[in-house]
Structures are given as C-alpha cells and as structure tokens.
Design a protein around this motif. Structure first.
Motif, PDB file in Angstrom:
ATOM      1  N   ILE A 131       0.845  -1.196   0.000  1.00  9.15           N
ATOM      2  CA  ILE A 131       0.000   0.000   0.000  1.00  9.15           C
ATOM      3  C   ILE A 131       0.879   1.243   0.000  1.00  9.15           C
ATOM      4  N   THR A 132       0.558   2.178  -0.877  1.00 13.24           N
ATOM      5  CA  THR A 132       1.257   3.460  -0.974  1.00 13.24           C
ATOM      6  C   THR A 132       0.338   4.563  -0.475  1.00 13.24           C
ATOM      7  N   ILE A 133       0.881   5.433   0.378  1.00 15.60           N
ATOM      8  CA  ILE A 133       0.129   6.574   0.914  1.00 15.60           C
ATOM      9  C   ILE A 133       0.722   7.855   0.327  1.00 15.60           C
ATOM     10  N   TYR A 134      -0.129   8.749  -0.170  1.00 13.34           N
ATOM     11  CA  TYR A 134       0.318  10.001  -0.785  1.00 13.34           C
ATOM     12  C   TYR A 134      -0.058  11.193   0.076  1.00 13.34           C
ATOM     13  N   ALA A 135       0.928  12.112   0.231  1.00 15.35           N
ATOM     14  CA  ALA A 135       0.691  13.379   0.925  1.00 15.35           C
ATOM     15  C   ALA A 135       0.590  14.489  -0.112  1.00 15.35           C
ATOM     16  N   PRO A 136       0.041  15.663   0.234  1.00 17.58           N
ATOM     17  CA  PRO A 136       0.006  16.791  -0.704  1.00 17.58           C
ATOM     18  C   PRO A 136       1.416  17.173  -1.156  1.00 17.58           C
ATOM     19  N   VAL A 137       1.552  17.628  -2.419  1.00 17.34           N
ATOM     20  CA  VAL A 137       2.848  18.032  -2.981  1.00 17.34           C
ATOM     21  C   VAL A 137       3.066  19.524  -2.770  1.00 17.34           C
ATOM     22  N   SER A 138       4.329  19.946  -2.724  1.00 11.50           N
ATOM     23  CA  SER A 138       4.655  21.360  -2.504  1.00 11.50           C
ATOM     24  C   SER A 138       4.351  22.174  -3.766  1.00 11.50           C
ATOM     25  N   LYS A 139       4.302  23.498  -3.614  1.00  9.70           N
ATOM     26  CA  LYS A 139       4.089  24.384  -4.778  1.00  9.70           C
ATOM     27  C   LYS A 139       5.404  24.449  -5.556  1.00  9.70           C
ATOM     28  N   PRO A 140       5.388  24.134  -6.870  1.00  7.48           N
ATOM     29  CA  PRO A 140       6.650  24.127  -7.632  1.00  7.48           C
ATOM     30  C   PRO A 140       7.134  25.544  -7.977  1.00  7.48           C
ATOM     31  N   THR A 141       8.453  25.647  -8.213  1.00  9.62           N
ATOM     32  CA  THR A 141       9.059  26.889  -8.730  1.00  9.62           C
ATOM     33  C   THR A 141       9.813  26.558 -10.011  1.00  9.62           C
ATOM     34  N   ILE A 142      10.055  27.583 -10.821  1.00  7.55           N
ATOM     35  CA  ILE A 142      10.754  27.384 -12.102  1.00  7.55           C
ATOM     36  C   ILE A 142      12.176  27.921 -11.963  1.00  7.55           C
ATOM     37  N   VAL A 143      13.138  27.066 -12.252  1.00  5.47           N
ATOM     38  CA  VAL A 143      14.565  27.410 -12.179  1.00  5.47           C
ATOM     39  C   VAL A 143      15.128  27.432 -13.598  1.00  5.47           C
ATOM     40  N   THR A 144      15.973  28.478 -13.916  1.00  2.00           N
ATOM     41  CA  THR A 144      16.514  28.630 -15.282  1.00  2.00           C
ATOM     42  C   THR A 144      17.929  28.078 -15.366  1.00  2.00           C
ATOM     43  N   SER A 145      18.341  27.738 -16.617  1.00  2.00           N
ATOM     44  CA  SER A 145      19.663  27.143 -16.833  1.00  2.00           C
ATOM     45  C   SER A 145      20.764  28.197 -16.862  1.00  2.00           C
ATOM     46  N   ASN A 146      20.434  29.438 -17.221  1.00  2.00           N
ATOM     47  CA  ASN A 146      21.434  30.501 -17.327  1.00  2.00           C
ATOM     48  C   ASN A 146      20.929  31.755 -16.626  1.00  2.00           C
ATOM     49  N   ILE A 147      21.875  32.587 -16.231  1.00  2.00           N
ATOM     50  CA  ILE A 147      21.504  33.845 -15.595  1.00  2.00           C
ATOM     51  C   ILE A 147      20.894  34.791 -16.616  1.00  2.00           C
ATOM     52  N   THR A 148      21.434  34.762 -17.862  1.00  3.13           N
ATOM     53  CA  THR A 148      20.959  35.668 -18.911  1.00  3.13           C
ATOM     54  C   THR A 148      20.407  34.855 -20.076  1.00  3.13           C
ATOM     55  N   ALA A 149      19.225  35.236 -20.542  1.00  2.00           N
ATOM     56  CA  ALA A 149      18.646  34.620 -21.729  1.00  2.00           C
ATOM     57  C   ALA A 149      19.050  35.433 -22.947  1.00  2.00           C
ATOM     58  N   VAL A 150      19.745  34.817 -23.917  1.00  6.12           N
ATOM     59  CA  VAL A 150      20.286  35.511 -25.084  1.00  6.12           C
ATOM     60  C   VAL A 150      19.562  35.020 -26.330  1.00  6.12           C
ATOM     61  N   GLU A 151      19.159  36.001 -27.171  1.00 11.05           N
ATOM     62  CA  GLU A 151      18.448  35.661 -28.389  1.00 11.05           C
ATOM     63  C   GLU A 151      19.315  34.781 -29.273  1.00 11.05           C
ATOM     64  N   THR A 152      18.669  33.797 -29.900  1.00 16.13           N
ATOM     65  CA  THR A 152      19.255  32.774 -30.761  1.00 16.13           C
ATOM     66  C   THR A 152      19.949  31.656 -29.969  1.00 16.13           C
ATOM     67  N   LYS A 153      20.062  31.836 -28.652  1.00 16.58           N
ATOM     68  CA  LYS A 153      20.668  30.799 -27.831  1.00 16.58           C
ATOM     69  C   LYS A 153      19.575  29.918 -27.226  1.00 16.58           C
ATOM     70  N   ASP A 154      19.975  28.707 -26.867  1.00 19.12           N
ATOM     71  CA  ASP A 154      19.021  27.820 -26.179  1.00 19.12           C
ATOM     72  C   ASP A 154      18.891  28.245 -24.714  1.00 19.12           C
ATOM     73  N   PHE A 155      17.714  27.968 -24.160  1.00 23.57           N
ATOM     74  CA  PHE A 155      17.449  28.362 -22.766  1.00 23.57           C
ATOM     75  C   PHE A 155      16.529  27.315 -22.133  1.00 23.57           C
ATOM     76  N   SER A 156      16.841  26.872 -20.914  1.00 24.72           N
ATOM     77  CA  SER A 156      16.079  25.786 -20.258  1.00 24.72           C
ATOM     78  C   SER A 156      15.394  26.274 -18.994  1.00 24.72           C
ATOM     79  N   LEU A 157      14.194  25.720 -18.768  1.00 26.35           N
ATOM     80  CA  LEU A 157      13.417  25.972 -17.553  1.00 26.35           C
ATOM     81  C   LEU A 157      13.174  24.626 -16.878  1.00 26.35           C
TER      82      LEU A 157
END
Length: 431
Positions: A314-340
């Motif tokens: 038997i598995t018991i589930y508790a409520p999950v925390s509120k998620p936040t979004i973390v970025t891969s780079n400090i600066t987002a540059v046009e034409t460059k890839d960017f991750s969330l």
C-alpha cells in the motif's frame, strides 16, 4: 269496573287526579263506563346476571321496575341495540351480550319503561369488562440436562440427506436450533413438528458445515449444546485480501479484509512491515505516511495445523509542494538555447508544462524524458513575453507554479539580450 252509583241513568265516580277515564263503549249502546287508573312508573334499575363481566363470556342485563309497564326499551351509547352479538328477551326486559369484549361492550347502557301516560329511564350503567387470564400451574422442577446432538449417520456424505436430533432430559417445553448463530431457514432445511430433529437435504460442504447448536427451555430453565461441525476439518488452502486499493491519500479510511476457505473458520493475524497489527479477519486504519508498506495476512486452522498467507503493498500520498521554475542561465540571449526546470518536493508522478495556458508544442520546444525540464531552442523576441507554468501531480494531489516570464516581470529573471543587425556582440533587448 262497575260503578256503584247512578245519576240520571249514568254511573258517576269521583276518581283521583292521576286516574284517567276511558270510554270503552259508546253510551248509547251501554250503561257502563270503564275507567283505567294509571299511576306514575318507578325509576328502573339495571340488574346483571353476574357480579363480574368477563371478556369472551356472555353477560345479561335486566331492567327492574314496578308499576303498570307496557314496554321496555334499551339504549347503548344512546342508540337502540343492534348486531348479531346482542339478544333481547321476548318482552325486551333482558338484554344479553354474547362474547364480551372490553373495547366494544363497555356501554353505557340505559333501560326505559313506559305506559300510555308515563315514562321513566334508568341511570346509565357502564360495564367494567375484566380480561380473562388462563393460569397454568407449573411445578418448579430440576434444571434441564445439557443436551447432546445425535446424528442419523456416522459419516456426512455430500448430496445426501443428514439429520441432527437434540437429546436431553427434564421438563422440556421447546427446542431451538441455530446454524452459524442464527435460526435455520431455507427450503433445504426441515424441522420435525416438535422441532427436536433438524434435517439437511442434499448436503454440501461449502454451505452445511455449521456449526450447529441446539437449545432446550421451559419457563424457568434453559440449556444448550454448543456447536458441532459437519465434515472433517480442512484448509485453509488460499488466503486472499479483498476489497482494498493499492494507493490512498493521507486521511483516507483503509479497510483490509482477509478471507480463506477453512473448516472450522480460520483464525487471522495481520503484520505491517513485519510487525503485528491485528488478530481479526478485517481491520481499519486512518491513512498516514507511516501506514505505507507491506501488509501480510496469515490464515490458520488449529485443527489441521495448516496456514497460508497473502500480502499487499500500500502506498500513501501526501500533498505536494508548490513548484518553482529554475533557469539554466543567468541571462537569456536571443538565438541561444534556454532551459526551464520545474522544482518541487513530494511524491511526484508527472510534470506538465503550459505556455500561454496551453500545452507546449513546436519544433523549437523540447522536453526531458521525465518532462521536468523544458528547453527553448534559438530564443526569439516573442519568447520574452510568454508566461510559462509548470504543474506537478500524483494520483491524489496536484499543484502549479506561479507564471514565469523571461523579461524579469515574474520571478526576477535577468533581461533577455539580443544581437543587433550587423554586430557579433550581444546586447540587451529593449522591449
């Protein structure tokens, strides 16, 4: 009567005031005048045939009075008597009630007498109808012996008939049978007229194993023979945990039930992660995270010495925390890839992304295998304004992040930079 005096050829009599003259024959045909004197009637009384009116017995009332009575009349509850259970004597002086009942015949009763000039009536008379009791004298004897159960055959054979007889000594008034604790019922069960013998038609092992109990009683004593089982003890063969899910949220009511075919009925024990938690076939808990794990049911038969087990995770589930979004780079540059990346804690089964409120799509958008990370290929100016959201789920709970944009208006992300036309050096994009 003949008048003694005559005057001018006519008889004369000085009658009292309550007398009334009555000319029986016309004077021209007779020299006699008949005078009928009628006195007032006495007040009647009602006499009864018995001192006590007893339910189901007949009872008579008689109207008693003196005077020149021409007629008797009766009234019950103010109306003339009627019905097949009421009879009047030929002179109507006596009223007889057949088979008294308390609810119908209590009255009141009134009798009335009359003649051509007077009438009188009795006081109302009410019957107090007594209930008839039957007294049975019972000699207080010795207690009843403990009964035994005798069988019609030495061996129970499936599909054959089989009889059980309750045997005891003493002043026995009644026999009672119980099968598995309840009174016997069903077309395949028959009782003798005195209920001493119980017969089972077409025995089956699954239905007729018992236990069977016979009980004897009289008004002062009772005794019983505790259960006997039909068929030889066997089992348990297979234990099964029934009617329970594998997953629950915290606070849910979890009921675990274990069944096993056994004769006599199996005894049950439960273990949770190897620790004893219950000694009954069914038990319940209120789910908490500590209740997750492996539950083991063991069914045992002390007659055969056999045991069998069943397990359930038997598995018991508790409520999950509120998620936040973390970025891969400090600066987002046009034409460059960017991750969330969607970051949260708890029992997370799935991640879901939304761009402008809809699921992401297009060749420039890539998701990691667990869908936790969203990558934007070759950023464009339009990507800067779009709100991004991530959502996490398990079977019972879900939660969603706040909207996130690349221009720093949400979650304080550094500004998007871009290359000017004809230049190889990236610069901040003014929006």
């Amino acid at each position: 009567m003949i008048l003694p005096k005559r005057r001018h050829g006519l008889a004369v009599m000085h009658a009292k005031e309550f007398c009334h003259c009555q000319q029986l024959l016309p004077l021209q045909h007779s020299h006699f005048l008949s005078i009928l004197c009628t006195a007032p009637l006495s007040k009647p009384t009602i006499l009864t045939s018995n001192n006590t009116a007893v339910e189901t017995k007949d009872f008579s009332l008689t109207c008693n009075s003196t005077g020149q009575i021409h007629a008797y009349k009766w009234f019950i509850n103010g109306v003339a008597p009627a019905g097949r259970r009421i009879q009047l004597s030929p002179d109507r002086r006596t009223l007889t009630l057949s088979s008294l009942t308390r609810s119908v015949n209590k009255g009141p009763y009134v009798c009335e007498i009359e003649n051509p000039f007077y009438r009188n009536r009795s006081d109302p008379f009410t019957l107090d109808v007594a209930v008839r009791f039957t007294c049975i004298l019972f000699v207080h004897g010795a207690p009843l012996s403990k009964p035994t159960i005798l069988t019609s055959n030495n061996t129970e054979v499936e599909t054959k008939d089989f009889s059980l007889t309750c045997y005891a000594t003493g002043q026995i008034h009644a026999y009672k049978w119980f099968i598995n604790g309840v009174a016997p019922a069903g077309r395949r069960i028959q009782l003798s007229p005195d209920r001493r013998t119980l017969t089972l038609r077409s025995l089956t092992r699954s239905v007729n194993k018992g236990p069977y109990v016979c009980e004897i009683e009289n008004p002062f004593y009772r005794n019983r023979k505790y259960g006997i089982l039909l068929f030889l003890p066997d089992g348990p063969d297979i234990a099964t945990i029934v009617h329970s899910a594998d997953e629950y949220p915290t606070g849910a009511n979890i009921t675990l039930s274990c069944v096993a075919d056994s004769n006599p009925t199996a005894q049950f024990t439960w273990l949770h992660n190897g620790q004893p938690v219950s000694n009954s076939a069914t038990f319940s808990i209120i789910a908490s995270l500590s209740d997750a794990g492996t539950y083991t049911c063991t069914a045992s038969n002390s007659f055969t010495g056999l045991t069998c087990t069943a397990t359930k995770n038997i598995t018991i589930y508790a409520p999950v925390s509120k998620p936040t979004i973390v970025t891969s780079n400090i600066t987002a540059v046009e034409t460059k890839d960017f991750s969330l990346t969607c970051q949260a804690t708890g029992q997370i089964h799935t991640y879901q992304w939304f761009i402008n409120g809809v699921a992401p799509a297009g060749s420039r958008i890539q998701l990691s295998p667990d869908k936790r990370t969203l990558t934007l290929s070759r950023l464009t100016r339009r990507d800067n304004k779009t709100p991004y959201e991530c959502e996490i789920r398990n079977p019972f709970y879900s939660n969603r992040s706040d909207p996130f944009t690349l221009d720093g208006q949400a979650n304080s992300v550094p500004s998007l930079r871009t290359k000017e036309l004809g230049s190889d050096v990236p610069k901040a994009l003014h929006l």
